[in-house]
Design a protein around this motif. Structure first.
Motif, PDB file in Angstrom:
ATOM      1  N   GLN A 207      -5.143 -20.573 -31.973  1.00  0.00           N
ATOM      2  CA  GLN A 207      -6.116 -20.863 -30.914  1.00  0.00           C
ATOM      3  C   GLN A 207      -5.566 -21.876 -29.924  1.00  0.00           C
ATOM      4  O   GLN A 207      -5.682 -21.703 -28.709  1.00  0.00           O
ATOM      5  N   ASP A 208      -4.977 -22.945 -30.438  1.00  0.00           N
ATOM      6  CA  ASP A 208      -4.406 -23.968 -29.570  1.00  0.00           C
ATOM      7  C   ASP A 208      -3.274 -23.384 -28.719  1.00  0.00           C
ATOM      8  O   ASP A 208      -3.195 -23.640 -27.512  1.00  0.00           O
ATOM      9  N   CYS A 209      -2.425 -22.592 -29.345  1.00  0.00           N
ATOM     10  CA  CYS A 209      -1.314 -21.981 -28.621  1.00  0.00           C
ATOM     11  C   CYS A 209      -1.812 -21.079 -27.501  1.00  0.00           C
ATOM     12  O   CYS A 209      -1.314 -21.149 -26.374  1.00  0.00           O
ATOM     13  N   LEU A 210      -2.784 -20.233 -27.806  1.00  0.00           N
ATOM     14  CA  LEU A 210      -3.310 -19.328 -26.774  1.00  0.00           C
ATOM     15  C   LEU A 210      -3.875 -20.116 -25.598  1.00  0.00           C
ATOM     16  O   LEU A 210      -3.684 -19.737 -24.436  1.00  0.00           O
ATOM     17  N   GLU A 211      -4.536 -21.232 -25.884  1.00  0.00           N
ATOM     18  CA  GLU A 211      -5.073 -22.067 -24.803  1.00  0.00           C
ATOM     19  C   GLU A 211      -3.937 -22.680 -23.982  1.00  0.00           C
ATOM     20  O   GLU A 211      -3.976 -22.677 -22.746  1.00  0.00           O
ATOM     21  N   GLN A 212      -2.904 -23.197 -24.649  1.00  0.00           N
ATOM     22  CA  GLN A 212      -1.763 -23.781 -23.934  1.00  0.00           C
ATOM     23  C   GLN A 212      -1.032 -22.741 -23.091  1.00  0.00           C
ATOM     24  O   GLN A 212      -0.620 -23.014 -21.967  1.00  0.00           O
ATOM     25  N   VAL A 213      -0.892 -21.549 -23.646  1.00  0.00           N
ATOM     26  CA  VAL A 213      -0.213 -20.462 -22.943  1.00  0.00           C
ATOM     27  C   VAL A 213      -1.000 -20.059 -21.697  1.00  0.00           C
ATOM     28  O   VAL A 213      -0.429 -19.871 -20.617  1.00  0.00           O
ATOM     29  N   ARG A 214      -2.325 -19.959 -21.833  1.00  0.00           N
ATOM     30  CA  ARG A 214      -3.174 -19.647 -20.661  1.00  0.00           C
ATOM     31  C   ARG A 214      -3.014 -20.721 -19.587  1.00  0.00           C
ATOM     32  O   ARG A 214      -2.848 -20.415 -18.405  1.00  0.00           O
TER      33      ARG A 214
END
Length: 166
Positions: free
Chosen positions: A100-107
C-alpha cells in the motif's frame, strides 16, 4: 502489525538490508538472486532505486521494498517493485502495508502503472495479496523460476493501472 515504523532507507541501513535480502534469497522460493547479493547489489539495486523504504520495529528490520521504472525511456512511466518481509513477520499484514505504501509513493512519483515481471507461481501469499490490491495476471512465463523443491515453475507478469479510479 502495530509498532512498526516505515522510513526511507539510508546508507547506514545497508548491513541490515543485506542480511534480510540474503536470508530471503537463501530460502530460494521467491527471489531469483543467488551469489550476487552483496554490498554492491544493495547500493546499486536498493539504495540506488527511485525509492527504497524499510519497516523497522524496536531496531529490527522487518521488511523492505524498492521501486523504480520498469524500463528506461518510453517505458519509464510504468514502475516495478520488489518486496521482502522477514520470515518471522510474514502472515501479519506487513506485506499489505508495504505494498500500500509503495503504491502511494509510486503514484506520487508520477508513475501510471506498476508491473511485476516475475511473481513465482508457487508464491501463493504474494499472488493473493497482489490480486486483492487490484493487480491482474497479464502473462505467464513457463519454467521461469528454478524452485528448490518444485523444480522449474511458472512465473506471472502482473499489472495494475494506477490512473484508473478506485
Amino acid at each position: 502489525m502495530n509498532g512498526h515504523v516505515l522510513r526511507t532507507a539510508a546508507r547506514a541501513d545497508a548491513g541490515a538490508m543485506l542480511e534480510l535480502l540474503r536470508s530471503v534469497s537463501i530460502e530460494g522460493d521467491t527471489l531469483p538472486f543467488r551469489d550476487q547479493v552483496d554490498g554492491h547489489f544493495i547500493d546499486s539495486q536498493w539504495l540506488g532505486a527511485a525509492g527504497c523504504v524499510l519497516a523497522y520495529q524496536n531496531g529490527f528490520l522487518l521488511g523492505m521494498y524498492r521501486y523504480g521504472p520498469n524500463m528506461p525511456g518510453r517505458g519509464s512511466h510504468i514502475a516495478t517493485a520488489t518486496f521482502i518481509v522477514a520470515k518471522a513477520f510474514r502472515g501479519r499484514g506487513l506485506g499489505r502495508i508495504l505494498v500500500q505504501d509503495c503504491l502511494e509513493q509510486v503514484r506520487l512519483s508520477g508513475f501510471r502503472a506498476m508491473q511485476f515481471n516475475q511473481v513465482v507461481a508457487t508464491n501463493r501469499a504474494a499472488l493473493s495479496l497482489y490480486r486483492s490490491m487490484g493487480f491482474m495476471k497479464v502473462g505467464t512465463i513457463p519454467d521461469a523460476f528454478a524452485h528448490p523443491q518444485d523444480g522449474y515453475v511458472a512465473a506471472y507478469v502482473m499489472y495494475v493501472d494506477l490512473c484508473r479510479p478506485g
